[in-house]
Design a protein around this motif. Structure first.
Motif, PDB file in Angstrom:
ATOM      1  N   LEU A 190       0.929  -1.300  -0.074  1.00 36.96           N
ATOM      2  CA  LEU A 190      -0.054   0.067   0.019  1.00 36.96           C
ATOM      3  C   LEU A 190       0.891   1.288   0.000  1.00 36.96           C
ATOM      4  O   LEU A 190       1.999   1.316   0.656  1.00 36.96           O
ATOM      5  CB  LEU A 190      -1.032   0.018   1.134  1.00 36.96           C
ATOM      6  CG  LEU A 190      -2.074  -1.153   1.360  1.00 36.96           C
ATOM      7  CD1 LEU A 190      -2.760  -1.206   2.737  1.00 36.96           C
ATOM      8  CD2 LEU A 190      -2.773  -1.414   0.050  1.00 36.96           C
ATOM      9  N   VAL A 191       0.468   2.363  -0.779  1.00 40.14           N
ATOM     10  CA  VAL A 191       1.139   3.462  -0.920  1.00 40.14           C
ATOM     11  C   VAL A 191       0.018   4.735  -0.401  1.00 40.14           C
ATOM     12  O   VAL A 191      -0.911   4.701  -1.200  1.00 40.14           O
ATOM     13  CB  VAL A 191       1.696   3.794  -2.284  1.00 40.14           C
ATOM     14  CG1 VAL A 191       2.539   5.037  -2.328  1.00 40.14           C
ATOM     15  CG2 VAL A 191       2.531   2.452  -2.697  1.00 40.14           C
ATOM     16  N   ALA A 192       0.874   5.484   0.443  1.00 42.86           N
ATOM     17  CA  ALA A 192      -0.206   6.746   0.825  1.00 42.86           C
ATOM     18  C   ALA A 192       0.432   7.831   0.087  1.00 42.86           C
ATOM     19  O   ALA A 192       1.634   8.111   0.119  1.00 42.86           O
ATOM     20  CB  ALA A 192      -0.175   6.811   2.102  1.00 42.86           C
ATOM     21  N   PRO A 193      -0.342   8.758  -0.573  1.00 49.92           N
ATOM     22  CA  PRO A 193       0.298   9.911  -1.343  1.00 49.92           C
ATOM     23  C   PRO A 193       0.941  10.941  -0.085  1.00 49.92           C
ATOM     24  O   PRO A 193       0.315  11.160   0.874  1.00 49.92           O
ATOM     25  CB  PRO A 193      -0.815  10.696  -1.982  1.00 49.92           C
ATOM     26  CG  PRO A 193      -1.653   9.200  -2.098  1.00 49.92           C
ATOM     27  CD  PRO A 193      -1.759   8.690  -0.940  1.00 49.92           C
ATOM     28  N   ALA A 194       2.038  11.698  -0.495  1.00 50.54           N
ATOM     29  CA  ALA A 194       2.651  12.629   0.493  1.00 50.54           C
ATOM     30  C   ALA A 194       1.539  13.585   0.632  1.00 50.54           C
ATOM     31  O   ALA A 194       1.755  14.146   1.809  1.00 50.54           O
ATOM     32  CB  ALA A 194       3.992  13.105  -0.185  1.00 50.54           C
ATOM     33  N   MET A 195       0.789  14.036  -0.382  1.00 50.37           N
ATOM     34  CA  MET A 195      -0.190  15.258  -0.201  1.00 50.37           C
ATOM     35  C   MET A 195      -1.436  14.755   0.191  1.00 50.37           C
ATOM     36  O   MET A 195      -2.349  15.720   0.145  1.00 50.37           O
ATOM     37  CB  MET A 195       0.153  16.054  -1.376  1.00 50.37           C
ATOM     38  CG  MET A 195       1.300  16.726  -2.100  1.00 50.37           C
ATOM     39  SD  MET A 195       2.042  17.616  -0.694  1.00 50.37           S
ATOM     40  CE  MET A 195       1.570  19.062  -0.890  1.00 50.37           C
ATOM     41  N   GLY A 196      -1.687  13.619   0.785  1.00 51.57           N
ATOM     42  CA  GLY A 196      -2.820  13.332   0.999  1.00 51.57           C
ATOM     43  C   GLY A 196      -3.741  12.644   0.159  1.00 51.57           C
ATOM     44  O   GLY A 196      -3.239  12.591  -1.124  1.00 51.57           O
ATOM     45  N   GLY A 197      -4.699  11.820   0.091  1.00 54.01           N
ATOM     46  CA  GLY A 197      -5.574  11.273  -0.763  1.00 54.01           C
ATOM     47  C   GLY A 197      -5.695   9.940  -0.483  1.00 54.01           C
ATOM     48  O   GLY A 197      -5.293   9.451   0.596  1.00 54.01           O
ATOM     49  N   PRO A 198      -6.238   9.157  -1.363  1.00 53.82           N
ATOM     50  CA  PRO A 198      -6.716   7.610  -1.072  1.00 53.82           C
ATOM     51  C   PRO A 198      -5.361   6.832  -1.234  1.00 53.82           C
ATOM     52  O   PRO A 198      -4.503   7.179  -2.034  1.00 53.82           O
ATOM     53  CB  PRO A 198      -7.516   7.309  -2.238  1.00 53.82           C
ATOM     54  CG  PRO A 198      -7.385   8.297  -3.256  1.00 53.82           C
ATOM     55  CD  PRO A 198      -6.919   9.432  -2.604  1.00 53.82           C
ATOM     56  N   GLY A 232      -2.688   0.556  -4.004  1.00 53.64           N
ATOM     57  CA  GLY A 232      -1.712  -0.568  -4.226  1.00 53.64           C
ATOM     58  C   GLY A 232      -2.719  -1.748  -3.899  1.00 53.64           C
ATOM     59  O   GLY A 232      -3.844  -1.702  -3.707  1.00 53.64           O
ATOM     60  N   THR A 233      -1.914  -2.663  -3.649  1.00 53.31           N
ATOM     61  CA  THR A 233      -2.534  -4.188  -3.326  1.00 53.31           C
ATOM     62  C   THR A 233      -1.906  -4.509  -1.891  1.00 53.31           C
ATOM     63  O   THR A 233      -0.774  -4.679  -1.664  1.00 53.31           O
ATOM     64  CB  THR A 233      -2.146  -5.250  -4.276  1.00 53.31           C
ATOM     65  OG1 THR A 233      -2.811  -4.898  -5.455  1.00 53.31           O
ATOM     66  CG2 THR A 233      -2.863  -6.628  -4.122  1.00 53.31           C
ATOM     67  N   PHE A 234      -2.790  -5.008  -1.012  1.00 46.75           N
ATOM     68  CA  PHE A 234      -2.741  -5.055   0.291  1.00 46.75           C
ATOM     69  C   PHE A 234      -2.148  -6.573   0.311  1.00 46.75           C
ATOM     70  O   PHE A 234      -2.715  -7.687  -0.065  1.00 46.75           O
ATOM     71  CB  PHE A 234      -3.874  -5.314   1.279  1.00 46.75           C
ATOM     72  CG  PHE A 234      -3.719  -5.641   2.614  1.00 46.75           C
ATOM     73  CD1 PHE A 234      -3.454  -4.431   3.556  1.00 46.75           C
ATOM     74  CD2 PHE A 234      -3.961  -6.626   3.047  1.00 46.75           C
ATOM     75  CE1 PHE A 234      -3.589  -4.806   4.715  1.00 46.75           C
ATOM     76  CE2 PHE A 234      -3.859  -6.997   4.421  1.00 46.75           C
ATOM     77  CZ  PHE A 234      -3.421  -5.953   5.365  1.00 46.75           C
TER      78      PHE A 234
END
Length: 74
Positions: free
Chosen positions: A56-64, A67-69
């Protein structure tokens, strides 16, 4: 706590043994058996351990998160 087949088997065997030894009617016995088996299965599911490994990847500036768990279940 990992899922253990022997623990589930012992719970189901205990449920059958208890119902076989009771003097109540058939419907009461079936209800008691079904309830005990359901409780054993729920307890087994609740004891499962999910370990996140990657994906999983979280965007640095926020948002959903995207990725695949990827995980292991024990």
């Amino acid at each position: 706590m990992p899922l253990v087949k022997a623990t589930i088997k012992a719970g189901i065997k205990s449920a059958f043994t208890e119902v076989m030894n009771q003097k109540e009617g058939r419907e009461d016995a079936l209800d008691k058996l079904a309830d005990k088996i359901a409780a054993t299965v729920v307890a087994a599911i609740k004891s499962a351990q999910i370990t996140y490994t990657a994906g999983l990847v979280a965007p640095a500036m926020g948002g959903p998160v995207t990725g695949t768990f990827q995980c292991t279940i024990s």
